[in-house]
Design an enzyme around this catalytic site. Structure first.
Site, PDB file in Angstrom:
ATOM      1  N   CYS A 162       0.806  -1.230   0.000  1.00  0.00           N
ATOM      2  CA  CYS A 162       0.000   0.000   0.000  1.00  0.00           C
ATOM      3  C   CYS A 162       0.834   1.274   0.000  1.00  0.00           C
ATOM      4  CB  CYS A 162      -0.925   0.005   1.208  1.00  0.00           C
ATOM      5  SG  CYS A 162      -1.819  -1.539   1.431  1.00  0.00           S
ATOM      6  N   HIS A 294      -3.428   7.875   5.632  1.00  0.00           N
ATOM      7  CA  HIS A 294      -3.567   6.548   5.029  1.00  0.00           C
ATOM      8  C   HIS A 294      -5.007   6.082   5.238  1.00  0.00           C
ATOM      9  CE1 HIS A 294      -2.142   2.937   3.187  1.00  0.00           C
ATOM     10  NE2 HIS A 294      -2.463   2.188   4.230  1.00  0.00           N
ATOM     11  N   GLU A 305      -2.629   5.278  13.294  1.00  0.00           N
ATOM     12  CA  GLU A 305      -2.203   6.458  12.542  1.00  0.00           C
ATOM     13  C   GLU A 305      -2.437   7.735  13.339  1.00  0.00           C
ATOM     14  OE1 GLU A 305      -2.420   8.414   8.085  1.00  0.00           O
ATOM     15  OE2 GLU A 305      -3.847   6.831   8.610  1.00  0.00           O
ATOM     16  N   LYS A 326      -9.922   7.744   0.935  1.00  0.00           N
ATOM     17  CA  LYS A 326     -10.287   6.353   0.658  1.00  0.00           C
ATOM     18  C   LYS A 326     -11.778   6.123   0.898  1.00  0.00           C
ATOM     19  CE  LYS A 326      -5.860   3.993   1.553  1.00  0.00           C
ATOM     20  NZ  LYS A 326      -4.997   5.145   1.869  1.00  0.00           N
ATOM     21  N   HIS A 331      -9.558   1.921  -1.485  1.00  0.00           N
ATOM     22  CA  HIS A 331      -8.123   1.709  -1.267  1.00  0.00           C
ATOM     23  C   HIS A 331      -7.524   1.112  -2.532  1.00  0.00           C
ATOM     24  CE1 HIS A 331      -4.329   0.856   0.375  1.00  0.00           C
ATOM     25  NE2 HIS A 331      -4.670   0.397   1.560  1.00  0.00           N
ATOM     26  N   PHE A 390       1.260  -2.989   4.543  1.00  0.00           N
ATOM     27  CA  PHE A 390       1.555  -4.320   5.057  1.00  0.00           C
ATOM     28  C   PHE A 390       3.045  -4.594   4.858  1.00  0.00           C
ATOM     29  CE2 PHE A 390      -2.825  -6.611   4.548  1.00  0.00           C
ATOM     30  CZ  PHE A 390      -3.287  -5.919   5.643  1.00  0.00           C
TER      31      PHE A 390
END
Length: 403
Positions: A162, A294, A305, A326, A331, A390
């Site tokens: 990502c 994010h 976050e 998003k 995403h 990830f």
């Protein structure tokens, strides 16, 4: 050290097939997430996504090109055409040799893989098209942009889940800043919305069945999207000499690794990336006005976050607007940071902060100004764009209003 500016932008995503329509949709808080439409979608538990339903590949590419271009490459080429067209650059002579392409993607030609696995394993066919490998390889989009525009400098693809496109744009920024290149085509793309792509993500149990609600207490998971965004990064003096329109200046970049868990985010790793970008840009914390988060809409990401932002910015975190687009476009995995950079440019250039839509209930662990549900007019001189992937890989970009 050279200064780096953005002189072109292009995009294809669930909110719009170009930058103006995308920014208009962001400003209106529109949602591009809806019902998925592809083969065997009825076998999935997750049936929503930020899918580009209006895509007309046959109307844009000929038969020979279609044999070579996976969906993610198609998105990239259209976005690149928009960006390079806006920039006004023509890559010939010395400029061609001193320009490059760095793009991010995570899955690459996943639609091509999915289709050909079906042919071989489900339908029992023993042959596939001779161009399957060059069609599905992760560097296909990058290579086709290079060939289409005669760009002969450093060209490669970054795959860091990502954070792919943020890493790609950060590398492009550094190449110009250090004097290696004059201009770079950069950004990212992704097209994972096929049966195998969604089924794989279902297995993680992090997907929402109804909506993406970043930072809202009742959030229940992420929603996948697809698309691309491509930018022209250019050495500022070169852009100014030719009278190019400057959309924004890129002023800092940092990347870190959590070195802890393959899927669970780390506050410390994210905070170090945010702090690193601020330091690299030689900023004071109170200069930052907006952060594009994010903000995936998962319980773990959003609270981590927010904690990282608070840790990196201290008391100033309460004064910063932070939103996740998003919630509108989904995403885009490896392409997500690129599309989200558009929201940063809009904040800096137009003074419009894209909202976090679908926000319903405050979460005490996400107690920041998340610009809920409606866009906001605000003067912003500096913005950050977060990407946390990830594998514990983090990449943060810092941008300033055009000089």
């Amino acid at each position: 050290m050279k200064r780096v500016v953005i002189t072109g932008a292009g995009t294809v995503n669930a909110l719009g097939l170009d930058v103006p329509s995308t920014l208009a949709a962001m400003a209106e808080g529109k949602c591009g997430i809806g019902d998925l439409n592809f083969r065997d979608v009825d076998r999935l538990a997750i049936k929503i996504g930020g899918q580009i339903h209006a895509w007309d590949a046959e109307g844009q590419f000929n038969r020979q090109q279609m044999a070579l271009y996976d969906r993610f490459t198609q998105f990239t080429l259209v976005a690149a055409q928009q960006a390079i067209g806006q920039s006004g650059l023509e890559f010939a002579g010395e400029l061609a040799l001193r320009s490059g392409v760095i793009l991010g993607t995570s899955g690459g030609g996943l639609t091509t893989q999915d289709d050909n696995y079906r042919m071989v394993y489900e339908e029992g066919k023993n042959r596939v098209h001779p161009f399957v490998v060059p069609k599905l390889m992760n560097n296909a989009a990058c290579s086709h942009v290079s060939m289409e525009y005669n760009i002969k400098g450093p060209c490669y693809t970054v795959a860091t889940a990502c954070a792919s496109s943020n890493h790609a744009m950060g590398q492009a920024f550094n190449m110009i800043r250090c004097g290696m290149s004059t201009a770079m085509i950069t950004g990212g793309s992704e097209s994972m919305l096929c049966f195998g792509g969604v089924k794989a993500w279902e297995g993680l149990r992090v997907m929402s069945k109804d909506a993406c609600r970043p930072f809202s207490l009742n959030r229940n998971g992420m929603v996948q999207g697809e698309g691309a965004a491509v930018f022209v990064f250019e050495e500022m003096e070169h852009a100014q000499k030719r009278g190019a329109e400057i959309l924004a200046e890129v002023i800092g970049f940092a990347m870190t690794s959590d070195a802890s868990d393959i899927v669970m985010p780390s506050k410390q790793g994210a905070a170090r990336a945010i702090s690193g970008a601020i330091t690299d840009a030689r900023l004071n914390k109170d200069e930052i006005g907006y952060i594009n988060a994010h903000g995936t809409g998962t319980a773990a990401n959003d609270k981590t976050e927010c904690a990282a932002v608070a840790d990196a910015l201290g008391a100033h975190a309460d004064n910063i607007m932070i939103s996740s687009t998003k919630s509108m476009h989904g995403h885009l995995i490896g392409g997500t940071g690129a599309v989200e950079l558009l929201a940063c440019i809009m904040a800096l250039k137009d003074g419009i902060i894209a909202p976090t839509i679908n926000y319903e209930e405050p979460d005490p662990e996400c107690a920041l100004d998340v610009v809920p549900n409606e866009a906001r007019d605000a003067k912003v001189d500096v913005a950050l764009s977060n990407a946390f992937a990830f594998g514990g890989l983090n990449a943060v970009l810092a941008l300033r209003k055009a000089p």
